[in-house]
Design an enzyme around this catalytic site. Structure first.
Site, short mmCIF file in Angstrom:
data_model
loop_
_atom_site.label_atom_id
_atom_site.label_comp_id
_atom_site.label_asym_id
_atom_site.label_seq_id
_atom_site.Cartn_x
_atom_site.Cartn_y
_atom_site.Cartn_z
NE ARG A 7 37.70 -26.65 -4.12
CZ ARG A 7 37.14 -25.46 -4.33
NH1 ARG A 7 36.91 -25.03 -5.55
NH2 ARG A 7 36.84 -24.68 -3.31
CG HIS A 42 40.45 -22.14 -9.08
ND1 HIS A 42 40.76 -23.18 -8.22
CD2 HIS A 42 39.24 -21.66 -8.66
CE1 HIS A 42 39.79 -23.30 -7.32
NE2 HIS A 42 38.86 -22.41 -7.57
#
Ligand code: NDP
Ligand code: OXD
Length: 312
Positions: free
Chosen positions: A227, A275
């Site tokens: 993250r 991502h």
């Protein structure tokens, strides 16, 4: 009834696949008309602020993401159990990313690419994989899979987790007391932690300064596939600039999409991906969550339920 509430993915396609897999169990989308009191399961990804309004009879919240940090911060999150995605296909994809980045840095990709650009013939022999320590932060589903796939390539492996773990062929460390020793022997640091208050900002300048500097030419490397909240991007820019880090592979960012004016885009030894390290595949996701729902309806209970006190 199962309600789908997905943003940034093809909700219609997931809904169709769920309807086929679960028939005759009713499956609805937000745009359908339905009685919220009949919704017993909600399948979410990036839920809007009103996602859970009126859903007073939920048996479970099903998370498309393996990581539930954003969901845990949702102001309307009901008390129902949260089931996260745990899946071999997802693990394989994540390990593909990890293996690619680790191998690239081990073989000094940044250096040889620069040599090529400069038409420079400079023979430098990277150390063998067995002389290169890969440290995996987070020894859960994804961390263990990455270790399993890196091991046959010959890397020396170490891991760090919250509670003690053992895995064949991996030197394991845990807790705050094990962190510095873990870092001191790590050449390539792979982050696969969940984002919690304890792990927020863990990839910072002080952490980078504790990595092993004696083995990997160019300096130690970080790979963050977990993250963006784990990393302090200003610290990464500084560390890549002053040699504290030799390179960084980043799949996640403090703000996504990564803003146009971020310096990370233009740093030669920073490898940015949007991502995409691993995606929850529709076919395996529908199979997994349909089984979860059916088993729960049959009284078998839920699996892979998030522990709200731990935050993951
Ligand atoms: P798990 O919950 O299975 O594993 C988490 C691991 O982190 C465990 O080993 C746990 O320790 C450890 N951990 C948690 N808190 C701490 C702490 N404070 N200190 C040290 N160790 C800690 O998670 P997964 O492996 O399934 O997923 C990890 C993360 O990967 C997800 O949360 C998500 O954010 C990210 N992800 C990113 C994707 C991408 O495309 N970029 C795709 C999928 C996931 P312990 O073993 O003691 O419990
Ligand atoms: C996840 C992700 O958490 O895709 O599954 O980031």
């Amino acid at each position: 009834m199962l309600l789908l509430h997905l943003s940034d993915v093809d909700e219609a396609s997931w809904a169709k696949a769920f309807a086929e897999a679960l028939a005759p169990y009713p499956v609805v989308r937000r745009s359908d008309s339905f009685d919220p009191a009949q919704v017993h399961y909600i399948f979410v990804w990036k839920p809007k602020p009103d996602a859970f309004d009126g859903l007073d009879n939920l048996k479970a919240v099903l998370s498309l993401g393996a990581g539930v940090d954003a969901l845990m911060r949702h102001p309307g999150l009901p008390d129902a159990p949260i089931v996260r995605f745990v899946d071999d296909d997802l693990s394989q994809r994540m390990s593909d990313y990890v293996v690619a980045q680790v191998s690239m840095h081990h073989r000094q990709f940044t250096r040889f690419r620069a040599d090529q650009a400069a038409r420079r013939w400079s023979q430098f022999y990277p150390p063998s994989a067995s002389e290169t320590n890969v440290g995996i932060m987070g020894m859960g589903v994804l961390g263990q899979d990455a270790a399993r796939r890196l091991k046959p390539l010959g890397f020396a492996l170490r891991s760090w987790s919250r509670t003690p773990r053992t895995m064949d062929g991996v030197e394991t460390f845990s807790g705050d007391q094990g962190f510095d020793d873990f870092l001191a022997g790590t050449d390539i640091l792979v982050n696969l932690l969940p984002l919690t208050p304890e792990t927020t900002g863990i990839l910072n300048y002080e952490t980078f300064g504790k990595l092993r500097r004696t083995h990997l030419a160019g300096g130690p490397v970080i790979v963050n596939a977990a993250r963006g909240g784990h990393q302090k991007e200003a610290d990464i820019v500084r560390a890549l600039g002053d040699g504290t880090l030799g390179a960084a592979s980043l799949d996640v960012f403090e703000v996504e999409p990564l803003p146009q004016d971020s310096p990370l885009w233009a740093i030669d030894n920073c490898y940015v991906t949007p991502h995409i390290a691993a995606i929850s595949d529709e076919k395996s996701g529908v199979r997994y969550f349909s089984k979860i729902l059916r088993d729960n309806e049959a009284g078998l209970g839920l699996v892979n339920v998030v522990d709200r006190t731990r935050g993951y």
